[in-house]
Write an enzyme that holds these catalytic residues in place. Structure first.
Site, PDB file in Angstrom:
ATOM      1  N   THR A  14      44.816  -0.580  39.851  1.00 52.68           N
ATOM      2  CA  THR A  14      46.009  -1.434  39.815  1.00 52.68           C
ATOM      3  C   THR A  14      46.739  -1.287  38.475  1.00 52.68           C
ATOM      4  OG1 THR A  14      44.521  -3.182  39.118  1.00 52.68           O
ATOM      5  CG2 THR A  14      45.193  -3.206  41.420  1.00 52.68           C
ATOM      6  N   ASP A  15      46.018  -0.841  37.425  1.00 54.89           N
ATOM      7  CA  ASP A  15      46.635  -0.905  36.080  1.00 54.89           C
ATOM      8  C   ASP A  15      47.803   0.060  35.894  1.00 54.89           C
ATOM      9  OD1 ASP A  15      45.050   1.393  35.814  1.00 54.89           O
ATOM     10  OD2 ASP A  15      44.300   0.870  33.823  1.00 54.89           O
ATOM     11  N   GLY A  74      31.704   6.269  34.127  1.00 53.57           N
ATOM     12  CA  GLY A  74      32.815   5.384  34.488  1.00 53.57           C
ATOM     13  C   GLY A  74      32.756   4.053  33.756  1.00 53.57           C
ATOM     14  N   LEU A  75      32.046   4.013  32.630  1.00 54.43           N
ATOM     15  CA  LEU A  75      31.973   2.774  31.846  1.00 54.43           C
ATOM     16  C   LEU A  75      32.776   2.906  30.545  1.00 54.43           C
ATOM     17  CD1 LEU A  75      28.169   1.960  32.380  1.00 54.43           C
ATOM     18  CD2 LEU A  75      30.126   1.010  33.605  1.00 54.43           C
ATOM     19  N   SER A  79      33.154   5.334  28.133  1.00 51.08           N
ATOM     20  CA  SER A  79      32.631   5.804  26.846  1.00 51.08           C
ATOM     21  C   SER A  79      33.773   6.377  26.008  1.00 51.08           C
ATOM     22  CB  SER A  79      31.529   6.844  27.059  1.00 51.08           C
ATOM     23  OG  SER A  79      31.989   7.883  27.873  1.00 51.08           O
ATOM     24  N   SER A  80      34.780   6.950  26.667  1.00 48.75           N
ATOM     25  CA  SER A  80      35.892   7.530  25.892  1.00 48.75           C
ATOM     26  C   SER A  80      36.741   6.447  25.229  1.00 48.75           C
ATOM     27  CB  SER A  80      36.743   8.460  26.751  1.00 48.75           C
ATOM     28  OG  SER A  80      36.994   7.878  27.990  1.00 48.75           O
ATOM     29  N   GLU A  92      44.728   9.271  24.568  1.00 50.16           N
ATOM     30  CA  GLU A  92      44.099   9.841  25.766  1.00 50.16           C
ATOM     31  C   GLU A  92      45.150  10.515  26.662  1.00 50.16           C
ATOM     32  OE1 GLU A  92      40.696   8.002  27.075  1.00 50.16           O
ATOM     33  OE2 GLU A  92      40.669   8.998  29.014  1.00 50.16           O
ATOM     34  N   ASP A 133      41.074   0.342  30.189  1.00 53.97           N
ATOM     35  CA  ASP A 133      39.831   0.647  29.474  1.00 53.97           C
ATOM     36  C   ASP A 133      39.966   0.376  27.976  1.00 53.97           C
ATOM     37  OD1 ASP A 133      39.251   1.509  31.971  1.00 53.97           O
ATOM     38  OD2 ASP A 133      39.211   3.641  31.482  1.00 53.97           O
TER      39      ASP A 133
HETATM   40  C1  GLA Z   1      40.005   4.630  34.958  1.00 50.75           C
HETATM   41  C2  GLA Z   1      41.280   4.539  34.134  1.00 50.75           C
HETATM   42  C3  GLA Z   1      41.815   3.112  34.135  1.00 50.75           C
HETATM   43  C4  GLA Z   1      41.950   2.579  35.556  1.00 50.75           C
HETATM   44  C5  GLA Z   1      40.661   2.811  36.357  1.00 50.75           C
HETATM   45  C6  GLA Z   1      40.808   2.450  37.810  1.00 50.75           C
HETATM   46  O1  GLA Z   1      38.982   3.895  34.372  1.00 50.75           O
HETATM   47  O2  GLA Z   1      41.036   4.954  32.818  1.00 50.75           O
HETATM   48  O3  GLA Z   1      43.044   3.058  33.450  1.00 50.75           O
HETATM   49  O4  GLA Z   1      43.055   3.157  36.192  1.00 50.75           O
HETATM   50  O5  GLA Z   1      40.243   4.156  36.280  1.00 50.75           O
HETATM   51  O6  GLA Z   1      40.971   1.084  37.974  1.00 50.75           O
END
Ligand code: GLA
Length: 389
Positions: free
Chosen positions: A37-38, A125-126, A128-129, A162, A174
């Site tokens: 959604t972001d 997917g947590l 780290s970057s 990024e 993130d």
């Molecule tokens: C990644 C992206 C975020 C967001 C999510 C999905 O983590 O870096 O900006 O779009 O995917 O919600």
């Protein structure tokens, strides 16, 4: 690793020096709900974790940025005035991108020796970057600028690093969570207006358990970009009649009324996910404020189903973790978190059921996928900060 050990490594790599060594930290994140959604101007609800990137840093008297990572055990040296030449280095581009963006935003930067230590599992997917970027950002900024850093600005600088230097087209979630995280709170963020609010996570007897598929996320980036452009196409269809600038402006009612404008099955599904996911975030804030954790769990489950069926970003491994989690007694909600295509799920599990959860889900996941999952019970913690040494 303790700070003393990191200090020891720092001095082994860079030698004793006169300038003081300072220490900074920024976190990985878990998104509780509000996925994909972001970049549509929608709502997200992430929280910072007590794992992240620790940086030790000391000024140099030249214009070099030196980077060393405890896991890679490799030194990178870059000239601050020629950062673009280092775009394709094997590692270190997150850090250098941030230095470049700080400089372009008009902040003072200068030569530094830096040591990095990461505790966020990589590729899970947590974020780290984002942790590396925000830790770099707060460290470099703080050594050369006296005013305390504006953490919203920090998150934008890191996102730009990024997007422009590393070349990943991510949204703001993130970096925002890593930078602005708050202990025992999740952040309710409107990515269209950038208004945000901390919501206390009163979990009582329940804990957040993160399950890692440990699946290599090979197609993640191209699929992520594909989803972004599908959302843009959806917006174009809707703009034929509606005066909106992003999907985040659309509520469920308006969407249902005008969805026929979207003349493409796939695009319709993508937009439906975004609109309903936004609605689920709003409902989540509402139920959590009422202390209705089970209500929140149900919304998490709906979110996963929508990401699986409409947005199509889950895949066999995430779906297996999700299905297996829901079979365990004491689990009130579960969903994939982050971009998808591998990575992790987040589940709300009764504290007495955690052991059984890890055992049962782990066994069944292995039997079905041949992969070994990892399970974490991280705490929700503060985001970017200096650590006194
Ligand atoms: C990644 C992206 C975020 C967001 C999510 C999905 O983590 O870096 O900006 O779009 O995917 O919600």
């Amino acid at each position: 690793m303790k700070i003393e050990e990191l200090l020891k490594i720092f001095k082994e790599v860079y030698g004793e020096g006169k300038e003081p060594i300072r220490c900074f930290f920024s976190s990985g994140r878990v998104n509780l709900i509000g996925e994909h959604t972001d970049y549509n101007g929608g709502y997200v609800f992430p929280a910072a974790l007590n794992v992240g990137t620790t940086v030790l840093v000391r000024k140099r008297n030249d214009k070099k940025i030196c980077l060393y990572a405890t896991d890679l055990k490799e030194l990178v040296e870059a000239d601050i005035d020629k950062i673009d030449e280092y775009k394709n280095i094997r590692w270190g581009n997150y850090q250098l991108g941030v230095v470049k963006e700080l400089k372009e935003a008009g902040y003072e930067v200068g030569g530094l020796d830096m040591l990095f230590h990461d505790t966020v599992p990589h590729g899970a997917g947590l974020s780290s970057s984002a942790a590396i970027e925000c830790a770099t950002g707060i460290a470099v900024y703080s050594l050369f600028n006296s005013k305390p850093i504006d953490k919203v600005e920090l998150s934008f600088i890191c996102q730009r690093a990024e997007n422009r230097f590393v070349g990943v087209n991510c949204g703001i979630m993130d970096q925002f969570a890593s930078s602005l995280g708050k202990k025992d709170h999740a952040i309710f963020l409107n990515t269209r207006t950038m208004e945000y609010r901390y919501v206390p996570l009163k979990l009582g007897d329940y804990k957040i358990v993160i399950s890692n598929t440990n699946k290599k996320r090979s197609l993640a980036e191209s699929k992520y970009n594909e989803r972004r452009s599908q959302c843009e196409r959806g917006l174009e269809f809707l703009k034929r009649k509606l005066n909106i600038s992003c999907l985040g402006e659309l509520d469920v009612e308006t969407f249902e009324k005008y969805k026929n404008l979207i003349d493409d099955e796939i695009i319709l599904k993508r937009v439906r996910h975004v609109v309903y996911e936004d609605d689920r975030v709003l409902k989540s804030i509402d139920v959590l404020q009422k202390g209705d954790l089970e209500g929140f769990g149900k919304l998490m489950i709906q979110s996963h189903i929508s990401l699986r069926d409409d947005y199509e970003v889950t895949g066999f491994e995430l779906d297996t973790l999700f299905d297996e989690a829901l079979k365990v007694e004491g689990v009130i909600g579960s969903r994939m978190t982050g971009a998808g295509f591998g990575g992790c799920t987040v589940s709300i599990v009764h504290k007495d059921a955690i052991e059984e959860f890890a055992r049962k889900v782990g066994e069944n996941y292995h039997a079905k996928t041949g992969l070994v999952a990892d399970f974490y019970t991280f705490e929700i913690d503060d985001g970017a900060r200096e650590i006194e040494i």
